[in-house]
Write an enzyme that holds these catalytic residues in place. Structure first.
Site, PDB file in Angstrom:
ATOM      1  N   SER A  62     -98.241 -44.385  35.185  1.00 38.98           N
ATOM      2  CA  SER A  62     -99.722 -44.458  35.670  1.00 38.98           C
ATOM      3  C   SER A  62    -100.472 -43.222  34.921  1.00 38.98           C
ATOM      4  CB  SER A  62    -100.397 -44.945  36.276  1.00 38.98           C
ATOM      5  OG  SER A  62    -100.221 -46.716  36.624  1.00 38.98           O
ATOM      6  N   LEU A  63    -100.406 -42.633  33.551  1.00 35.42           N
ATOM      7  CA  LEU A  63    -100.981 -41.344  33.566  1.00 35.42           C
ATOM      8  C   LEU A  63    -102.220 -41.064  33.478  1.00 35.42           C
ATOM      9  CD1 LEU A  63     -99.794 -38.974  31.919  1.00 35.42           C
ATOM     10  CD2 LEU A  63    -100.057 -39.878  29.985  1.00 35.42           C
ATOM     11  N   HIS A  64    -102.957 -41.826  32.507  1.00 27.87           N
ATOM     12  CA  HIS A  64    -104.521 -42.261  31.993  1.00 27.87           C
ATOM     13  C   HIS A  64    -105.003 -41.194  31.743  1.00 27.87           C
ATOM     14  CE1 HIS A  64    -103.643 -46.206  34.067  1.00 27.87           C
ATOM     15  NE2 HIS A  64    -103.437 -45.478  35.607  1.00 27.87           N
ATOM     16  N   CYS A  93    -106.602 -43.766  43.124  1.00 30.99           N
ATOM     17  CA  CYS A  93    -107.036 -44.333  41.875  1.00 30.99           C
ATOM     18  C   CYS A  93    -108.970 -44.422  41.857  1.00 30.99           C
ATOM     19  CB  CYS A  93    -106.563 -44.771  41.079  1.00 30.99           C
ATOM     20  SG  CYS A  93    -104.791 -43.982  41.371  1.00 30.99           S
ATOM     21  N   GLU A 106    -100.877 -59.126  47.100  1.00 29.95           N
ATOM     22  CA  GLU A 106    -101.499 -60.896  46.219  1.00 29.95           C
ATOM     23  C   GLU A 106     -99.403 -60.311  45.335  1.00 29.95           C
ATOM     24  OE1 GLU A 106    -105.784 -60.974  45.184  1.00 29.95           O
ATOM     25  OE2 GLU A 106    -104.844 -59.693  45.041  1.00 29.95           O
ATOM     26  N   GLU A 122     -97.840 -48.797  46.698  1.00 26.15           N
ATOM     27  CA  GLU A 122     -97.497 -47.167  45.317  1.00 26.15           C
ATOM     28  C   GLU A 122     -96.140 -47.683  45.879  1.00 26.15           C
ATOM     29  OE1 GLU A 122     -97.349 -44.994  42.919  1.00 26.15           O
ATOM     30  OE2 GLU A 122     -95.203 -45.277  43.191  1.00 26.15           O
ATOM     31  N   CYS A 129    -109.068 -48.111  40.623  1.00 24.65           N
ATOM     32  CA  CYS A 129    -108.033 -49.625  40.526  1.00 24.65           C
ATOM     33  C   CYS A 129    -109.068 -50.096  41.950  1.00 24.65           C
ATOM     34  CB  CYS A 129    -106.649 -49.058  41.137  1.00 24.65           C
ATOM     35  SG  CYS A 129    -105.813 -49.945  41.441  1.00 24.65           S
ATOM     36  N   CYS A 139    -104.884 -56.366  35.810  1.00 27.33           N
ATOM     37  CA  CYS A 139    -104.472 -54.699  36.331  1.00 27.33           C
ATOM     38  C   CYS A 139    -105.279 -54.269  37.556  1.00 27.33           C
ATOM     39  CB  CYS A 139    -104.046 -54.038  35.368  1.00 27.33           C
ATOM     40  SG  CYS A 139    -102.569 -54.584  34.181  1.00 27.33           S
ATOM     41  N   SER A 146     -93.890 -49.171  38.559  1.00 26.09           N
ATOM     42  CA  SER A 146     -94.740 -48.002  38.219  1.00 26.09           C
ATOM     43  C   SER A 146     -95.207 -47.458  39.280  1.00 26.09           C
ATOM     44  CB  SER A 146     -95.826 -49.356  37.732  1.00 26.09           C
ATOM     45  OG  SER A 146     -96.876 -48.421  37.236  1.00 26.09           O
ATOM     46  N   CYS A 169    -103.340 -49.921  49.079  1.00 28.98           N
ATOM     47  CA  CYS A 169    -102.932 -48.246  48.979  1.00 28.98           C
ATOM     48  C   CYS A 169    -102.963 -47.598  49.272  1.00 28.98           C
ATOM     49  CB  CYS A 169    -102.787 -48.704  47.306  1.00 28.98           C
ATOM     50  SG  CYS A 169    -101.811 -46.977  46.837  1.00 28.98           S
ATOM     51  N   ASN A 197    -109.948 -53.432  33.427  1.00 28.77           N
ATOM     52  CA  ASN A 197    -110.873 -54.179  33.847  1.00 28.77           C
ATOM     53  C   ASN A 197    -111.845 -54.071  35.691  1.00 28.77           C
ATOM     54  OD1 ASN A 197    -108.986 -56.128  32.590  1.00 28.77           O
ATOM     55  ND2 ASN A 197    -107.390 -55.141  34.007  1.00 28.77           N
ATOM     56  N   CYS A 204     -95.587 -60.117  38.359  1.00 28.59           N
ATOM     57  CA  CYS A 204     -95.924 -58.758  39.790  1.00 28.59           C
ATOM     58  C   CYS A 204     -96.163 -58.805  40.873  1.00 28.59           C
ATOM     59  CB  CYS A 204     -97.580 -58.684  38.067  1.00 28.59           C
ATOM     60  SG  CYS A 204     -98.084 -57.378  39.493  1.00 28.59           S
TER      61      CYS A 204
HETATM   62  N1  SAH Z   1     -99.657 -48.176  42.347  1.00 28.73           N
HETATM   63  C1  SAH Z   1     -98.397 -48.870  41.135  1.00 28.73           C
HETATM   64  C2  SAH Z   1     -98.448 -49.148  40.322  1.00 28.73           C
HETATM   65  C3  SAH Z   1     -99.506 -50.852  40.973  1.00 28.73           C
HETATM   66  S1  SAH Z   1    -100.835 -50.673  39.567  1.00 28.73           S
HETATM   67  C4  SAH Z   1     -99.439 -47.644  39.848  1.00 28.73           C
HETATM   68  O1  SAH Z   1    -100.307 -46.946  40.190  1.00 28.73           O
HETATM   69  O2  SAH Z   1     -98.345 -47.341  39.215  1.00 28.73           O
HETATM   70  C5  SAH Z   1    -100.985 -51.041  38.017  1.00 28.73           C
HETATM   71  C6  SAH Z   1    -101.579 -50.780  36.959  1.00 28.73           C
HETATM   72  O3  SAH Z   1    -102.498 -50.959  37.012  1.00 28.73           O
HETATM   73  C7  SAH Z   1    -101.557 -49.279  36.742  1.00 28.73           C
HETATM   74  O4  SAH Z   1    -100.835 -48.394  35.806  1.00 28.73           O
HETATM   75  C8  SAH Z   1    -103.133 -49.265  37.158  1.00 28.73           C
HETATM   76  O5  SAH Z   1    -103.190 -47.876  37.491  1.00 28.73           O
HETATM   77  C9  SAH Z   1    -103.705 -49.508  36.619  1.00 28.73           C
HETATM   78  N2  SAH Z   1    -105.454 -50.449  36.631  1.00 28.73           N
HETATM   79  C10 SAH Z   1    -105.667 -50.159  37.875  1.00 28.73           C
HETATM   80  N3  SAH Z   1    -106.400 -50.199  38.115  1.00 28.73           N
HETATM   81  C11 SAH Z   1    -107.019 -50.589  36.942  1.00 28.73           C
HETATM   82  C12 SAH Z   1    -108.386 -51.564  36.416  1.00 28.73           C
HETATM   83  N4  SAH Z   1    -109.424 -51.843  37.415  1.00 28.73           N
HETATM   84  N5  SAH Z   1    -108.104 -51.733  35.341  1.00 28.73           N
HETATM   85  C13 SAH Z   1    -106.977 -51.586  34.337  1.00 28.73           C
HETATM   86  N6  SAH Z   1    -105.517 -51.048  34.599  1.00 28.73           N
HETATM   87  C14 SAH Z   1    -105.951 -51.262  36.462  1.00 28.73           C
HETATM   88 FE1  SF4 Z   2    -102.194 -47.668  44.076  1.00 23.37          FE
HETATM   89 FE2  SF4 Z   2    -101.658 -47.617  41.847  1.00 23.37          FE
HETATM   90 FE3  SF4 Z   2    -104.559 -47.958  42.809  1.00 23.37          FE
HETATM   91 FE4  SF4 Z   2    -103.682 -45.843  41.883  1.00 23.37          FE
HETATM   92  S1  SF4 Z   2    -103.488 -47.222  40.672  1.00 23.37           S
HETATM   93  S2  SF4 Z   2    -105.150 -47.014  43.835  1.00 23.37           S
HETATM   94  S3  SF4 Z   2    -101.791 -46.070  42.774  1.00 23.37           S
HETATM   95  S4  SF4 Z   2    -102.199 -49.103  43.248  1.00 23.37           S
END
Ligand code: SAH
Ligand code: SF4
Length: 421
Positions: free
Chosen positions: A273-275, A148, A124, A220, A151, A395, A251, A144, A352, A137
């Site tokens: 993506s620290l989180h 995470c 996508e 990733e 995600c 996201c 990212s 992936c 989200n 984007c």
């Molecule tokens: N794989 C890479 C880039 C894609 S994700 C990475 O993880 O950085 C883009 C951003 O959206 C990342 O910071 C990811 O952690 C965040 N993200 C993933 N799932 C999400 C969700 N359900 N709600 C909000 N942000 C999310």
């Molecule tokens: Fe992969 Fe990024 Fe989603 Fe983590 S947040 S599962 S690295 S796409």
């Protein structure tokens, strides 16, 4: 898609989450797709089909310009290439685009495309217009290998790296859809054998809708380094898509060993993506943390080439209710960013939701309080407005049409992927 020509890599059971990309199946018609090749590769492909070195070099230069600067995908309109050569090119080569499976538009103007590779895998891309810019984007992988926990993409079972052509193809498709290739004499040029292309230079960045690119779609990017690098070099090439590296952001979830190379060899802005700010929570929600911990990640950020106060590193922080959103978390975030002297900004992303997700989004008041604490610590921490939630384009919501998994299957998949780290 009805048929898939290239098998994907099943994730479960593999010992290392670094993707072993499958070779992409050759096209059924035997033609070679020029999209994604470097100039040298185009030249070599022309030589392999019989052109001498001098001719191949000249034609490679001309093709590059038509493909990437003008957005042309039909050899017939390439007016400075000899008329007799154009059918020969079309016989051996193709300038393809990703196939569009569906295109959707959100009530807020966000657009999402479900795309398919030539061999039938779906991924996508999302376009997010706002008053100041238009951000595309793009995805770097089908699915992936990481998982995470918040995600949706991470719940996809199957992965293949996208090729450089499939990555840059997203940008080209977006320019097609937005009508943003330079207008010129292309309509008449086919008659005009070997004519010089006097339209060069009419192209300007002004007024374009697509101004920024973020590698924040599926996948990733640092697990697909070479293809991402080649694609971004085409995007940044002055005679290519000509987008400044300052308008591109990559990212990563924290693939520490590749971060220095990303800075040195690609040179785009970095987002991380620290989180979470503790080992316990980050291990749970961003499992790559078990392999590359917070200390090594923040050290790699401090060493990222090109990061300074004018070009800060973005730290993404998803707001998960009662998981990572306390006052103490916010204070610890400030402390860490200061300890490593990072030129940082923080993006607070309200979580989200997606079907079956194991978390909830923090309340608005909690997010505001968190943001205030980080601001008071001297670090900018805006709350990102979710875009395109109604079409699952926000996201972390991207998952394409992959099979929906049950809660139990999701948990098992998470365990399998985490076992690999
Ligand atoms: N794989 C890479 C880039 C894609 S994700 C990475 O993880 O950085 C883009 C951003 O959206 C990342 O910071 C990811 O952690 C965040 N993200 C993933 N799932 C999400 C969700 N359900 N709600 C909000 N942000 C999310
Ligand atoms: Fe992969 Fe990024 Fe989603 Fe983590 S947040 S599962 S690295 S796409």
């Amino acid at each position: 898609m009805s048929s898939i020509a290239t098998p994907l890599m099943p994730i479960a059971g593999h010992a290392d989450p670094v993707v072993q990309p499958r070779d992409v199946a050759p096209r059924a018609d035997g033609r070679i797709d020029l999209i994604g090749m470097t100039r040298g590769e185009i030249q070599a492909a022309l030589t392999a089909k019989g052109l001498d070195t001098k001719a191949a070099k000249l034609r490679a230069k001309q093709l590059w310009h038509w493909i990437y600067h003008r957005g042309v995908s039909d050899f017939a309109v390439m007016s400075d290439i000899a008329k007799v050569m154009r059918p020969w090119l079309a016989e051996h080569f193709i300038i393809a685009r990703p196939h569009i499976v569906t295109a959707q538009q959100s009530s807020d103007g966000t657009r999402k495309w479900l795309l398919s590779t030539d061999d039938g895998h779906e991924y996508e891309m999302v376009f997010i217009p706002d008053a100041a810019r238009g951000t595309l984007c793009i995805s770097s992988q089908v699915g992936c290998t990481l998982n995470c926990r918040f995600c949706h993409t991470g719940t996809m079972r199957l992965v293949r790296n996208l090729t450089a052509g499939e990555i840059v193809g997203q940008v080209m498709l977006a320019r097609d859809a937005l009508g943003e290739w330079p207008k010129g004499n292309m309509a008449t040029s086919a008659e005009d054998d070997d004519a010089a292309d006097d339209d060069v230079g009419h192209y300007s960045a002004d007024g374009r809708l697509l101004t920024n690119i973020v590698l924040m779609g599926m996948g990733e990017p640092l697990y697909n380094f070479d293809n991402v690098k080649n694609a971004m070099q085409i995007v940044m090439d002055g005679d290519g898509l000509a987008l400044s590296k300052r308008r591109i952001t990559l990212s990563t979830s924290g693939v520490v060993p590749m971060m220095a190379r990303a800075g040195a060899e690609i040179g785009v802005n970095l987002a991380v993506s620290l989180h979470a700010v503790t080992k316990e929570i980050r291990d749970e929600i961003v499992p790559i943390n078990r392999k590359y911990d917070l200390t090594s990640l923040l050290e790699a950020c401090a060493a990222y080439p090109g990061a300074n106060n004018a070009r800060r590193i973005t730290f993404e922080y998803v707001m998960l209710k009662d998981k990572n959103d306390s006052d103490d978390d916010a204070r610890e975030l400030v402390r860490l960013l200061r300890q490593y002297r990072l030129p940082a900004k923080v993006n607070l992303i309200p979580f989200n939701p997606w079907p079956g997700a194991p978390y909830a989004c923090s309340d608005d008041a909690r997010i505001r309080r968190f943001s205030d604490i980080v601001f008071e610590g001297g670090i900018s921490a805006p709350v990102r407005t979710p875009r395109g939630r109604d079409i699952m384009a926000a996201c972390g919501q991207l998952k394409s049409a992959a099979k929906k998994l049950s809660r139990a299957e999701l948990d098992r998949l998470a365990e399998e992927k985490q076992a690999m780290l």
